[in-house]
Design a protein around this motif. Structure first.
Motif, PDB file in Angstrom:
ATOM      1  N   PHE A   1      12.189  15.084  37.088  1.00  0.00           N
ATOM      2  CA  PHE A   1      12.706  15.869  38.212  1.00  0.00           C
ATOM      3  C   PHE A   1      14.106  15.420  38.602  1.00  0.00           C
ATOM      4  CE2 PHE A   1      12.824  18.231  42.044  1.00  0.00           C
ATOM      5  CZ  PHE A   1      13.361  17.405  43.017  1.00  0.00           C
ATOM      6  N   SER A   2      14.369  14.124  38.549  1.00  0.00           N
ATOM      7  CA  SER A   2      15.643  13.606  39.051  1.00  0.00           C
ATOM      8  C   SER A   2      16.845  14.169  38.298  1.00  0.00           C
ATOM      9  CB  SER A   2      15.663  12.081  38.992  1.00  0.00           C
ATOM     10  OG  SER A   2      15.526  11.645  37.643  1.00  0.00           O
ATOM     11  N   SER A   3      16.640  14.647  37.085  1.00  0.00           N
ATOM     12  CA  SER A   3      17.754  15.187  36.310  1.00  0.00           C
ATOM     13  C   SER A   3      17.886  16.697  36.444  1.00  0.00           C
ATOM     14  CB  SER A   3      17.593  14.824  34.838  1.00  0.00           C
ATOM     15  OG  SER A   3      16.456  15.454  34.283  1.00  0.00           O
ATOM     16  N   TYR A   4      16.954  17.333  37.130  1.00  0.00           N
ATOM     17  CA  TYR A   4      16.985  18.780  37.273  1.00  0.00           C
ATOM     18  C   TYR A   4      18.046  19.215  38.270  1.00  0.00           C
ATOM     19  CZ  TYR A   4      12.888  20.299  34.603  1.00  0.00           C
ATOM     20  OH  TYR A   4      12.020  20.623  33.594  1.00  0.00           O
ATOM     21  N   SER A   5      18.618  20.368  38.000  1.00  0.00           N
ATOM     22  CA  SER A   5      19.439  21.055  38.971  1.00  0.00           C
ATOM     23  C   SER A   5      18.519  21.922  39.827  1.00  0.00           C
ATOM     24  CB  SER A   5      20.473  21.934  38.254  1.00  0.00           C
ATOM     25  OG  SER A   5      21.192  22.709  39.175  1.00  0.00           O
ATOM     26  N   ILE A   6      18.641  21.792  41.144  1.00  0.00           N
ATOM     27  CA  ILE A   6      17.810  22.541  42.086  1.00  0.00           C
ATOM     28  C   ILE A   6      18.729  23.388  42.968  1.00  0.00           C
ATOM     29  CG2 ILE A   6      16.086  22.432  43.905  1.00  0.00           C
ATOM     30  CD1 ILE A   6      15.089  21.248  41.302  1.00  0.00           C
ATOM     31  N   ALA A   7      18.339  24.615  43.174  1.00  0.00           N
ATOM     32  CA  ALA A   7      19.115  25.495  44.038  1.00  0.00           C
ATOM     33  C   ALA A   7      18.198  26.204  45.020  1.00  0.00           C
ATOM     34  CB  ALA A   7      19.878  26.521  43.204  1.00  0.00           C
ATOM     35  N   TRP A   8      18.766  26.521  46.161  1.00  0.00           N
ATOM     36  CA  TRP A   8      18.111  27.387  47.134  1.00  0.00           C
ATOM     37  C   TRP A   8      18.790  28.756  47.065  1.00  0.00           C
ATOM     38  CZ3 TRP A   8      13.773  26.417  49.874  1.00  0.00           C
ATOM     39  CH2 TRP A   8      13.364  25.090  50.022  1.00  0.00           C
ATOM     40  N   PHE A   9      17.949  29.782  47.022  1.00  0.00           N
ATOM     41  CA  PHE A   9      18.401  31.157  47.119  1.00  0.00           C
ATOM     42  C   PHE A   9      17.685  31.805  48.287  1.00  0.00           C
ATOM     43  CE2 PHE A   9      20.768  31.920  43.167  1.00  0.00           C
ATOM     44  CZ  PHE A   9      20.423  30.792  42.422  1.00  0.00           C
ATOM     45  N   ARG A  10      18.192  32.932  48.726  1.00  0.00           N
ATOM     46  CA  ARG A  10      17.502  33.684  49.766  1.00  0.00           C
ATOM     47  C   ARG A  10      17.614  35.169  49.458  1.00  0.00           C
ATOM     48  NH1 ARG A  10      21.520  32.406  54.918  1.00  0.00           N
ATOM     49  NH2 ARG A  10      23.286  33.709  54.233  1.00  0.00           N
ATOM     50  N   GLN A  11      16.623  35.884  49.964  1.00  0.00           N
ATOM     51  CA  GLN A  11      16.614  37.331  49.774  1.00  0.00           C
ATOM     52  C   GLN A  11      16.166  37.998  51.060  1.00  0.00           C
ATOM     53  OE1 GLN A  11      14.369  38.718  46.372  1.00  0.00           O
ATOM     54  NE2 GLN A  11      15.554  40.622  46.312  1.00  0.00           N
ATOM     55  N   ALA A  12      17.074  38.733  51.667  1.00  0.00           N
ATOM     56  CA  ALA A  12      16.756  39.511  52.856  1.00  0.00           C
ATOM     57  C   ALA A  12      16.204  40.870  52.434  1.00  0.00           C
ATOM     58  CB  ALA A  12      18.001  39.686  53.711  1.00  0.00           C
ATOM     59  N   THR A  13      15.484  41.495  53.327  1.00  0.00           N
ATOM     60  CA  THR A  13      14.879  42.791  53.034  1.00  0.00           C
ATOM     61  C   THR A  13      15.949  43.796  52.622  1.00  0.00           C
ATOM     62  OG1 THR A  13      13.125  42.332  54.611  1.00  0.00           O
ATOM     63  CG2 THR A  13      13.433  44.626  53.932  1.00  0.00           C
ATOM     64  N   GLY A  14      15.738  44.411  51.475  1.00  0.00           N
ATOM     65  CA  GLY A  14      16.660  45.425  51.000  1.00  0.00           C
ATOM     66  C   GLY A  14      17.928  44.909  50.369  1.00  0.00           C
ATOM     67  N   LYS A  15      18.030  43.589  50.218  1.00  0.00           N
ATOM     68  CA  LYS A  15      19.239  43.006  49.641  1.00  0.00           C
ATOM     69  C   LYS A  15      18.893  42.220  48.383  1.00  0.00           C
ATOM     70  CE  LYS A  15      21.914  42.709  53.904  1.00  0.00           C
ATOM     71  NZ  LYS A  15      22.777  41.845  54.757  1.00  0.00           N
ATOM     72  N   GLU A  16      19.917  41.911  47.612  1.00  0.00           N
ATOM     73  CA  GLU A  16      19.711  41.141  46.405  1.00  0.00           C
ATOM     74  C   GLU A  16      19.581  39.646  46.747  1.00  0.00           C
ATOM     75  OE1 GLU A  16      21.867  44.009  43.114  1.00  0.00           O
ATOM     76  OE2 GLU A  16      22.610  41.963  43.402  1.00  0.00           O
ATOM     77  N   ARG A  17      18.953  38.936  45.832  1.00  0.00           N
ATOM     78  CA  ARG A  17      18.810  37.487  46.008  1.00  0.00           C
ATOM     79  C   ARG A  17      20.187  36.836  45.894  1.00  0.00           C
ATOM     80  NH1 ARG A  17      13.591  34.829  43.317  1.00  0.00           N
ATOM     81  NH2 ARG A  17      12.826  36.704  44.382  1.00  0.00           N
ATOM     82  N   GLU A  18      20.489  35.926  46.825  1.00  0.00           N
ATOM     83  CA  GLU A  18      21.805  35.292  46.841  1.00  0.00           C
ATOM     84  C   GLU A  18      21.683  33.783  46.890  1.00  0.00           C
ATOM     85  OE1 GLU A  18      24.119  36.398  50.256  1.00  0.00           O
ATOM     86  OE2 GLU A  18      22.722  35.495  51.679  1.00  0.00           O
ATOM     87  N   PHE A  19      22.667  33.150  46.281  1.00  0.00           N
ATOM     88  CA  PHE A  19      22.750  31.693  46.257  1.00  0.00           C
ATOM     89  C   PHE A  19      23.052  31.165  47.646  1.00  0.00           C
ATOM     90  CE2 PHE A  19      23.647  27.581  44.550  1.00  0.00           C
ATOM     91  CZ  PHE A  19      24.757  27.106  45.224  1.00  0.00           C
ATOM     92  N   VAL A  20      22.396  30.061  47.991  1.00  0.00           N
ATOM     93  CA  VAL A  20      22.629  29.395  49.274  1.00  0.00           C
ATOM     94  C   VAL A  20      23.252  28.013  49.060  1.00  0.00           C
ATOM     95  CG1 VAL A  20      21.560  28.476  51.362  1.00  0.00           C
ATOM     96  CG2 VAL A  20      20.739  30.642  50.381  1.00  0.00           C
ATOM     97  N   ALA A  21      22.575  27.182  48.260  1.00  0.00           N
ATOM     98  CA  ALA A  21      23.048  25.814  48.044  1.00  0.00           C
ATOM     99  C   ALA A  21      22.415  25.264  46.777  1.00  0.00           C
ATOM    100  CB  ALA A  21      22.701  24.919  49.225  1.00  0.00           C
ATOM    101  N   GLY A  22      23.100  24.321  46.146  1.00  0.00           N
ATOM    102  CA  GLY A  22      22.581  23.718  44.938  1.00  0.00           C
ATOM    103  C   GLY A  22      22.889  22.235  44.888  1.00  0.00           C
ATOM    104  N   ILE A  23      22.075  21.510  44.117  1.00  0.00           N
ATOM    105  CA  ILE A  23      22.274  20.067  43.981  1.00  0.00           C
ATOM    106  C   ILE A  23      21.798  19.616  42.612  1.00  0.00           C
ATOM    107  CG2 ILE A  23      20.015  19.529  45.017  1.00  0.00           C
ATOM    108  CD1 ILE A  23      21.381  17.090  46.365  1.00  0.00           C
ATOM    109  N   ARG A  24      22.618  18.778  42.003  1.00  0.00           N
ATOM    110  CA  ARG A  24      22.152  18.001  40.862  1.00  0.00           C
ATOM    111  C   ARG A  24      22.688  16.600  41.089  1.00  0.00           C
ATOM    112  NH1 ARG A  24      23.230  17.943  34.388  1.00  0.00           N
ATOM    113  NH2 ARG A  24      21.230  17.006  33.821  1.00  0.00           N
TER     114      ARG A  24
END
Length: 120
Positions: free
Chosen positions: A29-52
């Protein structure tokens, strides 16, 4: 391959805070890149934050959200402060074994999502 489970969502007033967690199972797990995305109703999924080994944020959340990881707990966090109504969405965490990206199609591993609702 990792399995991801998000938690920490809920209903909060504008200006409030929430901390989301993304718990991962699987090795390396420690070597994985992890990101948070969000999706509001009726909208496309968008990037929020990422960390590696460093962090990256969408302009819309810079200065308000902080992503961090605790590799001993196999968990990534998203601290969200000064929440706004426009932050309302389902928040997902995603993982890639080595590649960091702001594009959701890059990530093969996803959690089920957690709802964040900000009332104005």
């Amino acid at each position: 391959q990792v399995q991801l489970v998000e938690s920490g969502g809920g209903l909060v007033q504008a200006g409030g805070s929430l901390r989301l967690s993304c718990a991962a199972s699987g090795r390396s797990f420690s070597s994985y890149s992890i990101a948070w995305f969000r999706q509001a109703t009726g909208k496309e999924r968008e990037f929020v934050a990422g960390i590696r080994y460093s962090t990256n944020y969408a302009d819309s959340v810079k200065g308000r959200f902080t992503i961090s990881r605790d590799n001993a707990k196999n968990t990534v966090y998203l601290q969200m402060n000064s929440l706004k109504a426009e932050d309302t969405a389902v928040y997902y965490c995603a993982a890639h074994p080595y590649y960091s990206s702001t594009t959701p199609e890059t990530y093969p591993n996803w959690g089920q999502g957690t709802q964040v609702t900000v009332s104005s």
